[in-house]
Motif scaffolding. Structure first.
Motif, PDB file in Angstrom:
ATOM      1  N   PRO A 137      32.295  58.050  38.188  1.00  0.00           N
ATOM      2  CA  PRO A 137      33.406  56.948  38.442  1.00  0.00           C
ATOM      3  C   PRO A 137      33.252  55.817  37.181  1.00  0.00           C
ATOM      4  O   PRO A 137      32.263  55.621  36.532  1.00  0.00           O
ATOM      5  CB  PRO A 137      33.068  56.154  39.443  1.00  0.00           C
ATOM      6  CG  PRO A 137      31.423  56.377  39.642  1.00  0.00           C
ATOM      7  CD  PRO A 137      31.139  57.756  39.105  1.00  0.00           C
ATOM      8  N   ASP A 138      34.638  55.165  36.889  1.00  0.00           N
ATOM      9  CA  ASP A 138      34.601  54.005  35.795  1.00  0.00           C
ATOM     10  C   ASP A 138      34.165  52.799  36.368  1.00  0.00           C
ATOM     11  O   ASP A 138      33.738  52.068  35.602  1.00  0.00           O
ATOM     12  CB  ASP A 138      36.014  54.019  35.317  1.00  0.00           C
ATOM     13  CG  ASP A 138      36.459  55.401  34.924  1.00  0.00           C
ATOM     14  OD1 ASP A 138      35.840  55.941  34.212  1.00  0.00           O
ATOM     15  OD2 ASP A 138      37.737  55.830  35.098  1.00  0.00           O
ATOM     16  N   ARG A 173      44.021  53.180  46.909  1.00  0.00           N
ATOM     17  CA  ARG A 173      44.962  54.418  46.844  1.00  0.00           C
ATOM     18  C   ARG A 173      46.345  53.924  46.828  1.00  0.00           C
ATOM     19  O   ARG A 173      47.062  54.707  46.269  1.00  0.00           O
ATOM     20  CB  ARG A 173      44.522  55.314  48.156  1.00  0.00           C
ATOM     21  CG  ARG A 173      43.276  56.155  47.889  1.00  0.00           C
ATOM     22  CD  ARG A 173      42.985  56.944  48.998  1.00  0.00           C
ATOM     23  NE  ARG A 173      41.773  57.801  49.002  1.00  0.00           N
ATOM     24  CZ  ARG A 173      41.341  58.545  49.960  1.00  0.00           C
ATOM     25  NH1 ARG A 173      41.999  58.769  51.166  1.00  0.00           N
ATOM     26  NH2 ARG A 173      40.221  59.316  49.812  1.00  0.00           N
ATOM     27  N   ASN A 229      47.688  53.622  43.647  1.00  0.00           N
ATOM     28  CA  ASN A 229      47.700  54.897  42.699  1.00  0.00           C
ATOM     29  C   ASN A 229      46.227  54.846  41.717  1.00  0.00           C
ATOM     30  O   ASN A 229      46.325  55.446  40.671  1.00  0.00           O
ATOM     31  CB  ASN A 229      48.890  55.131  41.834  1.00  0.00           C
ATOM     32  CG  ASN A 229      50.154  55.038  42.312  1.00  0.00           C
ATOM     33  OD1 ASN A 229      50.152  55.843  43.846  1.00  0.00           O
ATOM     34  ND2 ASN A 229      51.120  54.578  42.138  1.00  0.00           N
ATOM     35  N   GLU A 230      45.129  54.799  42.554  1.00  0.00           N
ATOM     36  CA  GLU A 230      43.918  54.858  42.044  1.00  0.00           C
ATOM     37  C   GLU A 230      42.905  55.950  42.679  1.00  0.00           C
ATOM     38  O   GLU A 230      43.300  56.354  43.885  1.00  0.00           O
ATOM     39  CB  GLU A 230      43.136  53.726  41.855  1.00  0.00           C
ATOM     40  CG  GLU A 230      43.561  52.434  41.270  1.00  0.00           C
ATOM     41  CD  GLU A 230      42.731  51.102  40.945  1.00  0.00           C
ATOM     42  OE1 GLU A 230      41.428  51.491  41.216  1.00  0.00           O
ATOM     43  OE2 GLU A 230      42.956  50.082  40.690  1.00  0.00           O
ATOM     44  N   ASP A 231      42.328  56.681  41.655  1.00  0.00           N
ATOM     45  CA  ASP A 231      41.446  57.753  42.516  1.00  0.00           C
ATOM     46  C   ASP A 231      40.249  56.917  42.938  1.00  0.00           C
ATOM     47  O   ASP A 231      39.414  56.293  42.257  1.00  0.00           O
ATOM     48  CB  ASP A 231      40.953  58.772  41.486  1.00  0.00           C
ATOM     49  CG  ASP A 231      42.254  59.526  40.595  1.00  0.00           C
ATOM     50  OD1 ASP A 231      43.087  59.808  41.538  1.00  0.00           O
ATOM     51  OD2 ASP A 231      41.941  59.789  39.449  1.00  0.00           O
ATOM     52  N   VAL A 232      40.006  57.273  44.121  1.00  0.00           N
ATOM     53  CA  VAL A 232      38.966  56.757  44.993  1.00  0.00           C
ATOM     54  C   VAL A 232      38.020  57.438  45.524  1.00  0.00           C
ATOM     55  O   VAL A 232      38.398  58.663  46.002  1.00  0.00           O
ATOM     56  CB  VAL A 232      39.553  55.609  46.051  1.00  0.00           C
ATOM     57  CG1 VAL A 232      38.431  54.973  46.839  1.00  0.00           C
ATOM     58  CG2 VAL A 232      40.549  54.624  45.564  1.00  0.00           C
ATOM     59  N   VAL A 233      36.639  57.174  45.480  1.00  0.00           N
ATOM     60  CA  VAL A 233      35.630  57.985  45.974  1.00  0.00           C
ATOM     61  C   VAL A 233      34.720  56.838  46.995  1.00  0.00           C
ATOM     62  O   VAL A 233      34.201  55.914  46.478  1.00  0.00           O
ATOM     63  CB  VAL A 233      34.658  58.556  45.123  1.00  0.00           C
ATOM     64  CG1 VAL A 233      33.270  59.166  45.698  1.00  0.00           C
ATOM     65  CG2 VAL A 233      35.234  59.363  43.878  1.00  0.00           C
ATOM     66  N   HIS A 262      30.614  62.512  40.329  1.00  0.00           N
ATOM     67  CA  HIS A 262      31.956  61.752  40.354  1.00  0.00           C
ATOM     68  C   HIS A 262      32.408  61.011  39.297  1.00  0.00           C
ATOM     69  O   HIS A 262      33.547  61.096  38.958  1.00  0.00           O
ATOM     70  CB  HIS A 262      32.336  61.039  41.787  1.00  0.00           C
ATOM     71  CG  HIS A 262      32.038  61.567  42.891  1.00  0.00           C
ATOM     72  ND1 HIS A 262      32.928  62.651  43.633  1.00  0.00           N
ATOM     73  CD2 HIS A 262      30.972  61.715  43.797  1.00  0.00           C
ATOM     74  CE1 HIS A 262      32.415  63.160  44.753  1.00  0.00           C
ATOM     75  NE2 HIS A 262      31.152  62.576  44.897  1.00  0.00           N
ATOM     76  N   TRP A 299      36.322  60.385  52.468  1.00  0.00           N
ATOM     77  CA  TRP A 299      36.974  59.584  53.345  1.00  0.00           C
ATOM     78  C   TRP A 299      36.813  60.215  54.968  1.00  0.00           C
ATOM     79  O   TRP A 299      36.558  59.310  55.888  1.00  0.00           O
ATOM     80  CB  TRP A 299      38.477  59.576  53.323  1.00  0.00           C
ATOM     81  CG  TRP A 299      39.465  58.739  54.185  1.00  0.00           C
ATOM     82  CD1 TRP A 299      40.112  59.634  55.178  1.00  0.00           C
ATOM     83  CD2 TRP A 299      40.025  57.566  54.040  1.00  0.00           C
ATOM     84  NE1 TRP A 299      40.852  58.564  55.961  1.00  0.00           N
ATOM     85  CE2 TRP A 299      40.909  57.404  55.105  1.00  0.00           C
ATOM     86  CE3 TRP A 299      39.608  56.566  53.079  1.00  0.00           C
ATOM     87  CZ2 TRP A 299      41.299  55.997  55.502  1.00  0.00           C
ATOM     88  CZ3 TRP A 299      40.251  55.361  53.486  1.00  0.00           C
ATOM     89  CH2 TRP A 299      41.026  55.024  54.374  1.00  0.00           C
ATOM     90  N   THR A 303      38.692  56.269  38.045  1.00  0.00           N
ATOM     91  CA  THR A 303      38.233  56.444  39.299  1.00  0.00           C
ATOM     92  C   THR A 303      37.091  55.143  39.729  1.00  0.00           C
ATOM     93  O   THR A 303      36.300  54.812  39.107  1.00  0.00           O
ATOM     94  CB  THR A 303      37.286  57.721  39.154  1.00  0.00           C
ATOM     95  OG1 THR A 303      38.094  58.815  38.820  1.00  0.00           O
ATOM     96  CG2 THR A 303      36.657  58.099  40.458  1.00  0.00           C
ATOM     97  N   THR A 304      37.538  54.907  41.029  1.00  0.00           N
ATOM     98  CA  THR A 304      36.659  53.726  41.473  1.00  0.00           C
ATOM     99  C   THR A 304      35.845  54.066  42.647  1.00  0.00           C
ATOM    100  O   THR A 304      36.311  54.967  43.420  1.00  0.00           O
ATOM    101  CB  THR A 304      37.591  52.605  41.868  1.00  0.00           C
ATOM    102  OG1 THR A 304      38.379  52.214  40.944  1.00  0.00           O
ATOM    103  CG2 THR A 304      36.875  51.393  42.394  1.00  0.00           C
TER     104      THR A 304
END
Length: 424
Positions: free
Chosen positions: A99-100, A61, A64-68, A97, A27, A2-3
């Motif tokens: 995130p990493d 996205r 294929n990365e999870d984005v916040v 969230h 978003w 998650t980014t």
């Protein structure tokens, strides 16, 4: 993985312009925020930062990365409180969230000071600095020049004189020399600047319009103004002729006094003729005659007497004019021998006559002018219930009754006008 893609705003421009509290997460929320900020201030670079935040999130996205997506704003009270507010919001985002890593989007050096706060809480992979691709000063100058060239009046005022100068100066420099040509050009430019600076063109235009309206309306003052102009020329001519008859005049004071002595009667007659014409126009009109129009002819005569008296006094002191000699008078048993009036006595006679004439003018203006009607109206106006300070105070009973009625009406209006509160 998650980014967190976060846009930093240290000075809280987003909250000040939209009224929203940060953080703004998601978003759709950030995209709606772009519209709100753009409508509030289209020139704000924060709009570009928000769009860049959405662009970076979309690109991640696609991989294929999870984005916040989030927008974090500071506080407007002080820089320390702003940094602490950003720290608390980042902690909330980390707790919600987890995130990493993070990508930070900023648009100014002020916002870049917040990057260490984010780095102390999560790994920052990238710092995206948004630079708007426009030179603001150059672009503004360009549009100002376009507006300037589109204005016909400005073009004629600025470009035409510059073009004539560039054309005339080489010819003058060729025929009469560079120094003479530069002097002639600067003289013309100076006269033009004075002409525009004192708005002589507007005065001339207004005078021409006034003359045209007077001619079409058939005012008597048009004829009297023409007669006054002729009398003025005669007065100037007589004054110059009197100065030319002086034998070896020394200095400037004596010729000026001689000019005033000779031209004062003619100039006073010109002013009296012009004021009489204006008075006739006011008398012909439907509105009442103002006191200033009635008093003006008397003031003109009084000023003429004063100027004539003082100039005669100075000229008699210099032996340029003779003293006044009153001839002998015989009226039956009454006989008066010839006697002379000194310079001081003549001056006193002129001054007293001027004062008497001015007092008569004030009395005539107060008696026959229409200002008394306006005075009566002003005295009666406060009885209508309205004054310059607002409505008159009401008695206590009336105030209580009015308060009860206003409270009832306001309550009814609130019930009718109130509607559902929509969330922002």
């Amino acid at each position: 993985m998650t980014t967190l893609v976060v846009c930093l705003d240290r000075t809280d421009d987003v909250g000040r312009k939209t009224g929203l509290r940060s953080p703004v997460v998601g978003w759709e929320a950030v995209r709606a925020l772009v519209t709100d900020v753009g409508l509030a201030d289209p020139e704000d670079s924060g709009v570009n930062s928000l769009l860049e935040t959405l662009r970076v999130a979309q690109s991640l996205r696609d991989e294929n990365e999870d984005v916040v997506v989030a927008v974090v704003s500071g506080d407007r009270e002080s820089m320390v409180s702003a940094d602490r507010s950003v720290a608390r919001q980042v902690d909330d985002l980390m707790a919600a969230h987890d995130p990493d890593s993070a990508v930070v989007v900023i648009d100014s050096a002020e916002d870049e000071r917040l990057v260490p706060i984010v780095e102390s809480r999560v790994q920052v992979d990238s710092v995206d600095r948004v630079v708007v691709r426009q030179a603001r000063d150059i672009e503004s100058t360009y549009y100002l020049l376009k507006q300037f060239l589109a204005d016909e009046e400005l073009r004629q005022t600025v470009l035409v004189p510059i073009g004539l100068t560039l054309l005339v100066f080489p010819m003058l420099a060729w025929f009469v020399g560079p120094a003479e040509g530069a002097a002639a050009i600067t003289t013309v430019i100076g006269l033009f600047l004075l002409y525009k600076g004192f708005s002589v063109d507007e005065v001339v235009t207004g005078l021409a319009l006034q003359i045209r309206e007077s001619l079409y309306s058939g005012q008597v003052s048009v004829v009297t103004y023409a007669v006054a102009a002729g009398l003025t020329l005669v007065g100037v001519f007589v004054g110059v002729l009197g100065v030319s008859n002086l034998e070896e005049p020394s200095g400037v004071v004596l010729p000026a006094v001689q000019f005033a002595f000779d031209s004062a009667p003619w100039l006073a007659a010109a002013a009296l003729t012009a004021s009489a014409g204006r008075l006739l126009d006011e008398a012909i009109g439907e509105e009442p005659i103002g006191s200033s129009y009635l008093n003006l002819p008397f003031i003109v005569v009084a000023v003429g007497l004063v100027v004539r008296g003082f100039s005669a006094y100075f000229l008699e002191q210099q032996a340029l004019i003779e003293s006044v000699q009153v001839p002998a008078i015989e009226l039956g048993v009454l006989s008066i021998d010839t006697f002379g009036i000194t310079a001081g006595e003549r001056l006193a006679l002129y001054v007293v006559s001027a004062i008497v004439v001015s007092l008569v003018g004030a009395k005539v203006a107060a008696t026959f002018s229409g200002d008394t009607d306006r005075t009566v109206l002003e005295d009666v106006t406060p009885e209508s219930g309205l004054t310059d300070g607002g409505p008159r105070s009401q008695p206590a009973d009336d105030q209580d009754a009015g308060r009860d009625e206003s409270d009832t009406d306001s309550g009814r209006g609130n019930e009718e006008d109130s509607g559902p509160d929509y969330p922002r």
